[in-house]
Motif scaffolding. Structure first.
Motif, short mmCIF file in Angstrom:
data_model
loop_
_atom_site.label_atom_id
_atom_site.label_comp_id
_atom_site.label_asym_id
_atom_site.label_seq_id
_atom_site.Cartn_x
_atom_site.Cartn_y
_atom_site.Cartn_z
N CYS A 1 -23.69 9.08 63.23
CA CYS A 1 -23.40 7.57 62.94
C CYS A 1 -22.97 7.37 61.57
N MET A 2 -21.64 6.79 61.10
CA MET A 2 -21.31 6.52 59.69
C MET A 2 -21.65 4.99 59.44
N TRP A 3 -21.58 4.32 60.83
CA TRP A 3 -21.69 2.90 60.25
C TRP A 3 -22.88 2.11 61.35
N TRP A 4 -23.78 1.45 60.85
CA TRP A 4 -24.66 0.76 61.69
C TRP A 4 -24.34 -0.81 61.61
N VAL A 5 -24.03 -1.35 62.74
CA VAL A 5 -23.83 -2.82 62.87
C VAL A 5 -25.00 -3.61 63.66
N PRO A 6 -25.79 -4.08 62.84
CA PRO A 6 -27.01 -4.80 63.49
C PRO A 6 -26.61 -5.88 64.57
N ASP A 7 -27.36 -5.80 65.46
CA ASP A 7 -27.29 -6.99 66.57
C ASP A 7 -28.21 -8.17 66.01
N ALA A 8 -28.55 -8.98 66.97
CA ALA A 8 -29.42 -10.17 66.56
C ALA A 8 -30.94 -9.54 66.07
N GLN A 9 -31.13 -8.68 67.03
CA GLN A 9 -32.67 -8.16 66.62
C GLN A 9 -32.56 -7.22 65.22
N GLY A 10 -31.34 -6.56 65.06
CA GLY A 10 -31.51 -5.72 63.98
C GLY A 10 -31.46 -6.82 62.68
N LEU A 11 -30.65 -7.74 62.82
CA LEU A 11 -30.74 -8.86 61.73
C LEU A 11 -31.99 -9.37 61.30
N LYS A 12 -32.97 -9.71 62.27
CA LYS A 12 -34.30 -10.26 62.19
C LYS A 12 -35.13 -9.02 61.47
N GLN A 13 -34.69 -7.65 61.94
CA GLN A 13 -35.34 -6.49 61.29
C GLN A 13 -35.25 -6.49 59.81
N LEU A 14 -33.90 -7.12 59.51
CA LEU A 14 -33.61 -7.04 57.87
C LEU A 14 -34.29 -8.17 57.24
N GLY A 15 -35.09 -9.09 58.18
CA GLY A 15 -35.74 -10.24 57.64
C GLY A 15 -34.79 -11.43 57.27
N LEU A 16 -33.61 -11.46 58.20
CA LEU A 16 -32.74 -12.49 58.02
C LEU A 16 -32.81 -13.43 59.31
N ASP A 17 -33.20 -14.79 59.15
CA ASP A 17 -32.97 -15.37 60.32
C ASP A 17 -31.93 -16.43 60.44
N VAL A 18 -30.82 -16.06 61.16
CA VAL A 18 -29.66 -16.57 61.20
C VAL A 18 -29.21 -16.84 62.73
N PRO A 19 -29.61 -18.15 63.09
CA PRO A 19 -29.53 -18.59 64.63
C PRO A 19 -28.07 -18.39 65.12
N ASP A 20 -28.03 -18.15 66.28
CA ASP A 20 -26.33 -17.99 67.01
C ASP A 20 -25.53 -16.47 66.54
N TYR A 21 -26.27 -15.96 65.57
CA TYR A 21 -25.55 -14.53 65.06
C TYR A 21 -25.22 -13.64 66.37
N GLN A 22 -24.05 -13.17 66.56
CA GLN A 22 -23.55 -12.26 67.48
C GLN A 22 -22.85 -11.30 66.77
N PRO A 23 -23.28 -10.00 66.97
CA PRO A 23 -22.55 -8.91 66.24
C PRO A 23 -21.10 -8.61 66.94
#
Length: 284
Positions: free
Chosen positions: A217-239
């Motif tokens: 992998c050269m890039w990781w695109v976080p999904d909604a769960q990945g965004l929460k793992q980063l400590g970010l709470d952004v409702p309705d986020y879709q990768p």
């Protein structure tokens, strides 16, 4: 079998940007009550402009839309400046925030909204030259005690002094950013950050052969769960989809992973890469 990837050496991000004829980023508020924003290709010196234009506390969220070819060192500086602002600055993301933008600006403030279709991506090759310098210092890429090999090493270090120093500076600035959660940091270390140089060919058409430990992998695109793992709470986020990410990052789909950060990686490569060698420098 671990795949090898070849690309031609670039002479530095500044040359790449000038060659493409990119326009300067739009920074500020603009006329007619336009929201405060940082949009477009960030170049050297833009961190100082951000500090000047947003010296006074903002009453509206800062809109961020950073083009993928932006200067990674400047993005790190901007992220540090934003993080030092108190209280945490509200950010709204649109378009793209990849590489140094994701590691720094995304993690610098309170992200209140990510517009649908926005590409968030971690990884890239911003510290490739720094890792290559580590390998050179360790004696991995040149034969110590061999006059021809050591002369070739010295020529390389002189020719690529600028890109090496920039990569080392990005690494140093990355260490000052808001720390990534340990599980995310370990995941990136095993995937996007595992590429190393295994051989090189110097001359008019300098090329490097790089290889990942296993997960290509050269890039990781976080999904909604990945965004929460980063400590970010952004409702309705879709990768974005893998295909959309590949189009924006100018890279085959096989080098991109969309999903959460995994605590246990699969036996098979998470990203399959591709059989053909790449003959261009991946985006920083």
């Amino acid at each position: 079998m671990r795949m090898r990837v070849t690309w031609r050496a670039a002479c530095g991000l500044g040359l790449v940007l000038s060659g493409l004829g990119v326009q300067a980023a739009s920074i500020g508020t603009g006329p007619f009550g336009r929201a405060p924003h940082i949009m477009g290709v960030v170049k050297a010196g833009d961190a100082e402009e951000v500090a000047r234009d947003f010296a006074e506390p903002l009453t509206r969220p800062l809109t961020v839309d950073i083009a993928p070819l932006s200067h990674p060192q400047e993005l790190m500086k901007i992220g540090l400046w934003l993080r030092e602002r108190q209280p945490a600055m509200a950010l709204e993301l649109r378009g793209s925030c990849v590489g140094a933008c994701a590691k720094s600006i995304l993690m610098s403030g309170k992200v209140t909204r990510i517009e649908p279709g926005t590409l968030i991506a971690f990884g890239g090759m911003t510290e490739t030259m720094a890792r290559r310098k580590d390998q050179i210092d360790a004696g991995d890429l040149f034969i110590q005690g061999n006059d021809m090999s050591e002369a070739s090493r010295d020529r390389f270090l002189k020719q690529y002094e600028g890109p090496i120093n920039q990569s080392l500076a990005v690494r140093a600035l990355a260490a000052q950013q808001a720390p990534l959660p340990p599980r995310v940091k370990a995941f990136l270390a095993a995937t996007t950050d595992s590429w190393k140089t295994v051989s090189q060919r110097f001359g008019a058409d300098t090329r490097f052969i790089i290889r990942a430990d296993k997960h290509q992998c050269m890039w990781w695109v976080p999904d909604a769960q990945g965004l929460k793992q980063l400590g970010l709470d952004v409702p309705d986020y879709q990768p974005v989809s893998v295909a959309e990410a590949a189009s924006l990052l100018k890279l085959p789909e096989g080098f991109i992973y969309v999903g959460p950060a995994l605590d246990v990686l699969p036996e098979q490569p998470l990203c399959l890469g591709q059989k053909k060698n790449l003959s261009f420098p991946p985006l920083p």
